[in-house]
Design a protein around this motif. Sequence first.
Motif, mmCIF file in Angstrom:
data_model
loop_
_atom_site.group_PDB
_atom_site.id
_atom_site.type_symbol
_atom_site.label_atom_id
_atom_site.label_comp_id
_atom_site.label_asym_id
_atom_site.label_seq_id
_atom_site.Cartn_x
_atom_site.Cartn_y
_atom_site.Cartn_z
ATOM 1 N N LEU A 158 6.519 84.224 85.197
ATOM 2 C CA LEU A 158 7.410 84.295 84.036
ATOM 3 C C LEU A 158 8.611 85.207 84.270
ATOM 4 O O LEU A 158 9.270 85.620 83.340
ATOM 5 C CB LEU A 158 6.626 84.814 82.820
ATOM 6 N N ARG A 159 8.870 85.536 85.507
ATOM 7 C CA ARG A 159 9.994 86.424 85.771
ATOM 8 C C ARG A 159 11.312 85.769 85.420
ATOM 9 O O ARG A 159 11.448 84.570 85.397
ATOM 10 C CB ARG A 159 10.021 86.806 87.240
ATOM 11 N N ARG A 160 12.306 86.626 85.196
ATOM 12 C CA ARG A 160 13.585 86.075 84.789
ATOM 13 C C ARG A 160 14.645 86.179 85.886
ATOM 14 O O ARG A 160 15.497 85.334 86.014
ATOM 15 C CB ARG A 160 14.065 86.780 83.539
ATOM 16 N N GLU B 242 -4.396 88.273 82.204
ATOM 17 C CA GLU B 242 -4.678 88.287 83.630
ATOM 18 C C GLU B 242 -5.515 89.517 83.996
ATOM 19 O O GLU B 242 -6.492 89.429 84.741
ATOM 20 C CB GLU B 242 -3.343 88.308 84.397
ATOM 21 N N HIS C 219 10.415 85.606 75.676
ATOM 22 C CA HIS C 219 10.072 85.552 77.087
ATOM 23 C C HIS C 219 9.392 86.851 77.535
ATOM 24 O O HIS C 219 8.361 86.832 78.206
ATOM 25 C CB HIS C 219 11.355 85.307 77.888
ATOM 26 N N ASP C 220 9.977 87.975 77.144
ATOM 27 C CA ASP C 220 9.402 89.275 77.508
ATOM 28 C C ASP C 220 7.984 89.411 76.951
ATOM 29 O O ASP C 220 7.079 89.901 77.610
ATOM 30 C CB ASP C 220 10.251 90.421 76.933
ATOM 31 N N ASP D 223 12.508 89.766 73.782
ATOM 32 C CA ASP D 223 12.623 88.410 73.254
ATOM 33 C C ASP D 223 11.289 87.710 73.538
ATOM 34 O O ASP D 223 10.348 88.308 74.063
ATOM 35 C CB ASP D 223 13.836 87.680 73.849
ATOM 36 N N ASP E 157 -5.667 85.968 93.173
ATOM 37 C CA ASP E 157 -4.765 86.919 92.543
ATOM 38 C C ASP E 157 -3.390 87.026 93.198
ATOM 39 O O ASP E 157 -2.537 87.757 92.708
ATOM 40 C CB ASP E 157 -5.440 88.299 92.479
ATOM 41 N N GLN F 214 5.903 87.039 76.077
ATOM 42 C CA GLN F 214 5.001 86.101 76.749
ATOM 43 C C GLN F 214 4.515 86.677 78.077
ATOM 44 O O GLN F 214 3.351 86.573 78.436
ATOM 45 C CB GLN F 214 5.787 84.819 77.005
ATOM 46 N N LEU F 215 5.441 87.308 78.786
ATOM 47 C CA LEU F 215 5.115 87.887 80.084
ATOM 48 C C LEU F 215 4.070 88.990 79.941
ATOM 49 O O LEU F 215 3.083 89.036 80.678
ATOM 50 C CB LEU F 215 6.409 88.433 80.709
ATOM 51 N N ASP G 232 -9.069 89.278 82.828
ATOM 52 C CA ASP G 232 -9.833 88.419 83.727
ATOM 53 C C ASP G 232 -10.188 89.154 85.016
ATOM 54 O O ASP G 232 -11.309 89.047 85.515
ATOM 55 C CB ASP G 232 -9.007 87.151 84.024
ATOM 56 N N GLN G 233 -9.244 89.932 85.538
ATOM 57 C CA GLN G 233 -9.523 90.687 86.765
ATOM 58 C C GLN G 233 -10.622 91.725 86.525
ATOM 59 O O GLN G 233 -11.513 91.902 87.360
ATOM 60 C CB GLN G 233 -8.235 91.365 87.282
ATOM 61 N N MET H 296 2.310 84.544 93.472
ATOM 62 C CA MET H 296 3.360 85.267 94.195
ATOM 63 C C MET H 296 3.726 84.516 95.464
ATOM 64 O O MET H 296 4.895 84.375 95.811
ATOM 65 C CB MET H 296 2.873 86.671 94.545
ATOM 66 N N THR I 182 10.027 93.534 87.841
ATOM 67 C CA THR I 182 8.738 93.219 87.245
ATOM 68 C C THR I 182 8.167 91.935 87.857
ATOM 69 O O THR I 182 8.818 90.894 87.793
ATOM 70 C CB THR I 182 8.887 93.062 85.713
ATOM 71 N N PHE I 183 7.004 92.058 88.449
ATOM 72 C CA PHE I 183 6.343 90.924 89.118
ATOM 73 C C PHE I 183 7.218 90.279 90.181
ATOM 74 O O PHE I 183 7.145 89.075 90.392
ATOM 75 C CB PHE I 183 5.909 89.850 88.115
ATOM 76 N N ALA J 78 0.717 87.581 78.900
ATOM 77 C CA ALA J 78 0.061 86.903 80.025
ATOM 78 C C ALA J 78 -0.565 87.926 80.966
ATOM 79 O O ALA J 78 -1.644 87.700 81.522
ATOM 80 C CB ALA J 78 1.072 86.033 80.780
ATOM 81 N N ARG J 79 0.101 89.053 81.125
ATOM 82 C CA ARG J 79 -0.441 90.083 82.013
ATOM 83 C C ARG J 79 -1.720 90.702 81.430
ATOM 84 O O ARG J 79 -2.647 91.028 82.173
ATOM 85 C CB ARG J 79 0.604 91.171 82.266
ATOM 86 N N PRO K 255 0.180 79.086 83.191
ATOM 87 C CA PRO K 255 1.309 79.977 83.423
ATOM 88 C C PRO K 255 0.744 81.389 83.567
ATOM 89 O O PRO K 255 -0.183 81.754 82.861
ATOM 90 C CB PRO K 255 2.130 79.861 82.140
ATOM 91 N N SER K 256 1.226 82.146 84.511
ATOM 92 C CA SER K 256 0.714 83.497 84.628
ATOM 93 C C SER K 256 1.881 84.458 84.599
ATOM 94 O O SER K 256 3.040 84.059 84.705
ATOM 95 C CB SER K 256 -0.070 83.662 85.914
ATOM 96 N N ALA K 257 1.533 85.713 84.424
ATOM 97 C CA ALA K 257 2.564 86.735 84.272
ATOM 98 C C ALA K 257 3.597 86.653 85.384
ATOM 99 O O ALA K 257 4.799 86.708 85.136
ATOM 100 C CB ALA K 257 1.907 88.104 84.245
ATOM 101 N N SER K 258 3.108 86.484 86.621
ATOM 102 C CA SER K 258 4.055 86.574 87.729
ATOM 103 C C SER K 258 4.951 85.349 87.850
ATOM 104 O O SER K 258 5.896 85.352 88.619
ATOM 105 C CB SER K 258 3.308 86.819 89.041
#
Lengths: 554, 153
Positions: free
Chosen positions: B146-148, A18, A7-8, A5, B109, A10-11, A21-22, B113, A154-155, A14-15, B141-144
């Motif tokens: 956005l968890r559900r 990220e 949300h998934d 969906d 980084d 977007q996650l 950038d790293q 978290m 995840t995260f 975003a990674r 907003p960052s990946a970490s």
Amino acid sequence: MYRYDQHDQQLVDARVAEFRDQTRRYLDGSLSADEFRHLRLRNGLYIQRFAPMLRISIPYGLLSSAQMRMLAHIARKYDKGYGHFTTRQNIQFNWPKLEEVPDILADLATVQMHAIQTSGNCIRNITSDPFAGAAADELVDPRPYCELTRQWATFHPEFNWLPRKFKIAFSSSTKDRAATRVHDIGIHIVRNAAGELGYEVYVGGGLGRTPIIGVKIRDFLPEADLLSYCEAILRIYNLLGRRDNMYKARIKILVKEMGLAAFAEKVEAEWTTIKDGPLKLKDGDLERMKAQFSQFELDPTAAEDGSYAQKLSEDPAFAAWTRRNLKDHRVPGYKLVFLSLKARGVAPGDVSAEQMDAIADLADRFAYGELRATHDQNLVFTDVRQQDLYPLWQELGRLGLATPNIGLLTDVICCPGLDFCSLSNASSIAVAEEIFDRFEDLDYQHDIGSIKLNMSGCMNGCGHHSVGHIGILGVDKKGEEWYQITLGGSSGNDASLGDRTGPSVERAHIADAIQTIVETYLKERLNEEEGFLACYRRVGMPPFKAKLYAESQA
Amino acid sequence: MSILLDRHGQRLEDHYPELAADQSVPANQAVLVPWARFGEIPENSKAGLLLPNTTDVLALPEAALRLPLLVLEFPSFADGRAYSQASFLLQRRHYPGQLRARGQAVVHDQLNMLRSCGFTQFQLRGDQDIDLCARLLSNQPSASTLRRFPSLP
């Protein structure tokens, strides 16, 4: 197929940003090599012997044809035209350029894929039965449970810096096809006497240097408590797992050193306080998860087809393939089809970009556009009508994917070995090839019957050698390749670790040694029904040892 | 000079100078006391307490939970024990005060978290780009984040 969906998506997007950038900060020097190592590992990127290696996540081994085509694209554009399926149901590319990895991830994100947590000391890809949803012996489809667990893991902010990697596997069938007992957490979905769904939970299994079979920590965990229980286990492990020695850092060592009872007591105490919190599954959570999976209607008339029976009687080569490479489907008229990635002259688990594209086309034509990667490094089409089996077999034959050897001696599980990995002591792939040549005669293989030969290039055990009926482990002796052999391992319901035969065998004699072991088995077995494992468990090591070392001294 | 940020990336002043080895714990003054000298802290103190990541926080005396500040230590970049100490302190001990992260992992980084695990103050490692870190906490907003499962504070 689980469909993302918003949300998934977007996650994952975003990674990608990220990680880009790293990578940029590493390349411009503002992020140290050591810290970038930790961060890139959490995105599946290793620096290997010759080049980086990128491991891409395939949650519970499930792939769509569109995703397979994207893997083909990546193999072509960023790699040397092939990929390697692993024992965690993932795929690895061995030659990407570090600077291009963010672009690869961006490409993957367009087909709902990523490399999140495929490495590093965090919760890895959730694995399961490659037959999930189609198996004849299944209680419920484990994939929605796996997906829920994947989303929780995840995260997970608390568990991204664990003492060591952490692997979770699910099984929901009579026969454990997910090697759950050699996972940090192994979960069996079960029904209790009252008819309620829940889980039998195993903890502290794992391969590697100190292989240990997981022990049962809970007979029955209610269905709604899946995530809170996992959270409790992970929390205790994160705090108490050893960090002084990476070889003693897995949860299996903690459970062993504390004792199961003491470990379980801490887990239960924690779980009791959090089980009714936000992690408790609510009515509808699993239903929603199930609804996110694409559904397809199976053909109710599939069993009426007569052409399959006719082809079986007409074409012995086809019939031979069906005997080894098909499994029963829960619906009559359908079969599960193995695509063997163990062909002559090909490294086990390797697939070329051309094959990937062709497999995607076949999946669309015959298998509802889906396929699975298995932990023994083959692929599976789970839903094929019997009338389609003959044309599918013909196509697979042209692609070199119809070797009728599933479960036989040449269906070897094997790590990439010296050819790629900086840890390996062994040219595993070359040894696998030698064994393939030695046992290529199919009649002979059929006579030997079902047998698991697993090979790892080093003690880390990526090739699962300790749970092979026959295990081969590459060891280094003064710069030379030697091989230690074990017998009697299993990753199934009757999980056990193999026993060492004795001193290791040199490179030149490894194929001979395997042949001696196989011949000893053929001589010792009661009848054709007694498989290698059963025979070994009955007669024990002595006859094998006697033959093996008598010959090596002669 | 160490830089302290709050959960929204705002600069905070550090009111808790570290207690020197030869100094006794003052009765009514904000100061950061190491765990080894916890016993010297008087009742109703304004002191903060610095906990190593090997401390069993489930066994922490109630008196420690009445202090206004607990500081959890990250001795290396990849040692995540204090993340779970934070969860224990907040979820099982219901610690109501400020929870500060300090050490080698308090970097760009890992800030999201740390925040997701309930830390309220971040003492940035010396080499960090302060503006970048502040920006990260203030909006991106960052990946970490956005968890559900579960939705965390």
